[in-house]
Design a protein around this motif. Structure first.
Motif, short mmCIF file in Angstrom:
data_model
loop_
_atom_site.label_atom_id
_atom_site.label_comp_id
_atom_site.label_asym_id
_atom_site.label_seq_id
_atom_site.Cartn_x
_atom_site.Cartn_y
_atom_site.Cartn_z
N ALA A 48 0.76 -1.19 0.09
CA ALA A 48 0.24 -0.10 -0.14
C ALA A 48 1.10 1.26 0.09
O ALA A 48 0.36 1.88 -0.57
N ASP A 49 2.29 0.96 0.93
CA ASP A 49 2.27 2.75 1.31
C ASP A 49 3.95 2.29 -0.07
O ASP A 49 4.30 3.56 -0.03
N LYS A 50 5.02 1.94 -0.32
CA LYS A 50 6.05 2.18 -0.62
C LYS A 50 5.83 2.69 -2.36
O LYS A 50 4.95 2.56 -3.16
N LEU A 62 5.07 -4.94 -12.01
CA LEU A 62 5.15 -4.34 -10.84
C LEU A 62 3.50 -4.27 -10.40
O LEU A 62 2.17 -4.47 -10.87
N VAL A 63 2.74 -5.84 -8.99
CA VAL A 63 1.95 -5.42 -8.69
C VAL A 63 1.36 -4.72 -8.20
O VAL A 63 2.22 -4.15 -6.98
N ILE A 64 0.27 -3.55 -7.86
CA ILE A 64 0.04 -2.03 -7.95
C ILE A 64 -1.44 -1.85 -7.12
O ILE A 64 -1.96 -2.50 -7.59
N ASP A 65 -1.64 -1.36 -6.54
CA ASP A 65 -2.96 -1.05 -5.56
C ASP A 65 -3.56 0.16 -6.33
O ASP A 65 -2.11 0.97 -6.47
N GLY A 268 -8.21 -4.32 -4.60
CA GLY A 268 -7.70 -5.16 -5.53
C GLY A 268 -6.52 -5.47 -6.38
O GLY A 268 -5.61 -4.28 -5.53
N ALA A 269 -6.26 -5.70 -6.78
CA ALA A 269 -4.72 -5.33 -7.46
C ALA A 269 -4.45 -5.56 -9.34
O ALA A 269 -5.38 -6.15 -9.86
N GLY A 270 -3.99 -4.73 -9.23
CA GLY A 270 -3.29 -4.18 -10.87
C GLY A 270 -1.92 -4.67 -11.52
O GLY A 270 -0.69 -4.78 -10.84
N LEU A 271 -1.87 -4.92 -12.59
CA LEU A 271 0.09 -5.77 -13.08
C LEU A 271 -0.11 -4.86 -13.87
O LEU A 271 -0.71 -4.23 -15.29
#
Length: 388
Positions: A48-50, A62-65, A268-271
């Motif tokens: 969530a943070d980096k 990158l799997v991202i928020d 959820g998460a996105g690529l």
């Protein structure tokens, strides 16, 4: 070996985040022997943070928020998929979005990540404990409060989840947060949301102030005091035989007053693909593979993933494996609130939860809490970047 194209990816450290990426990478390598994909993991809080800025320097994938979307678009640290995937593929992704999962990664008219994972806070129960208590799954907030007073209810009370739950209470009372640039929410709705939230939190054990959603689920399956979690980001892993000591069943949210089931805050998460990658074509081919409806409903979900493609959510076999997790919670996903993604909202999100947590633990004046949040919100809007 030295001639292989190597891609490095970063995801978050839970079975749901890591195992499907490792499995899809392994299969992709078998289909493309000249490619090697290495996945590493980070904690959920780091997820969530980096900053994407930092991660994109080191990783190709990158799997991202999704709240990072505005930040990523402003700094062009990831590539838009519109430039590397066909219109037909992206249209299928859009048409088969689980709720607003697809649009959550769309910013300035471009698609910055593929929604490979869909989630929102949903309810979870220990059916065996509810039977012992002689109660049914709560249907209303009043039912929920009665069960909470018996010490049988818990949810995540760390700052980020508390902020998302505050948004949920506001949405469920009929007003979405951040509708104006002057305040996070109207005083009337904000005060009511805080009071309702505190009335429930007052009956939750102190230990949950240090737990994120999957820690709550771990607590539920490994102990026998918590029978019901009214809202936490769903993890279908815990509805699968053999994953935990007990199986959890997942449900839509309770009704709040006369407004119907509550509206939670989309996760959820996105690529995404780093714009620094030297192998964007191969990375995009792998991303297409992971997000494809065939892989999402089979290899991805079979290895602990929580797919982001609607056909997987409606797949009978997928639901059979997960105690109907996807069928039961799809309505919750479909009405979930899409939180702001402007450049500075991550800064607000990083700090605002602490203010609400302090109120839940120690009480205080609701107007004062809202005033502090409003100040932080307005400051976040001034941060340099691209707003939507």
């Amino acid at each position: 070996m030295s001639n292989k194209i190597q891609l490095k990816g970063i995801t978050w450290g839970h079975s749901r985040g890591l195992l499907p990426m490792v499995a899809t990478a392994q299969r992709f390598e078998e289909l493309h022997p000249n490619v090697e994909i290495i996945w590493k993991k980070r904690t959920l809080q780091e997820f969530a943070d980096k900053s994407i800025t930092q991660l994109a320097e080191e990783y190709d994938l990158l799997v991202i928020d999704h709240p990072w979307t505005g930040h990523a678009a402003a700094l062009r640290k990831v590539i838009p998929f519109d430039s590397v995937l066909t219109k037909e593929f992206l249209q299928d992704q859009k048409e088969n979005s689980v709720g607003q999962s697809y649009s959550s990664y769309n910013f300035e008219g471009l698609q910055w990540a593929l929604p490979i994972d869909a989630a929102t806070p949903v309810a979870a129960s220990r059916p065996d404990l509810l039977v012992q208590l002689g109660v049914e799954v709560p249907r209303t907030f009043s039912d929920l409060l009665e069960l909470a007073k018996q010490g049988r209810v818990a949810f995540a009370l760390i700052p980020i989840d508390v902020l998302m739950s505050f948004y949920m209470f506001c949405c469920s009372l009929g007003e979405n947060p951040c509708l104006t640039t002057e305040r996070i929410i109207s005083d009337e709705v904000g005060i009511k949301a805080l009071k309702l939230f505190k009335s429930l939190a007052d009956h939750v054990d102190e230990r949950f102030y240090s737990k994120n959603p999957f820690m709550v689920y771990e607590d539920m399956v490994n102990n026998d005091d918590i029978a019901y979690c009214p809202f936490a980001y769903g993890y279908s892993n815990y509805s699968r035989d053999g994953y935990g000591r007990k199986v959890l069943h997942f449900h839509d949210l309770v009704a709040l007053e006369d407004n119907g089931p509550m509206t939670s805050t989309l996760g959820g998460a996105g690529l995404a693909i780093s714009s620094n990658s030297e192998h964007i074509e191969v990375a995009s081919e792998y991303a297409r593979f992971v997000a494809s409806p065939e892989i999402q409903a089979t290899l991805y979900v079979e290895n602990g993933g929580q797919p982001g493609h609607l056909k997987a959510w409606k797949n009978e076999e997928v639901n059979r494996r997960t105690a109907d997790f996807f069928g039961e919670t799809l309505p919750t996903l479909e009405r979930a609130f899409l939180r702001p993604r402007y450049y500075g909202h991550m800064h607000f999100q990083d700090h605002a939860g602490d203010v609400v947590v302090d109120y839940l633990r120690n009480g205080g004046d609701e107007l004062s809490v809202l005033s502090t949040l409003n100040t932080m919100y307005k400051e976040s809007l001034q941060l340099v970047g691209s707003n939507e």
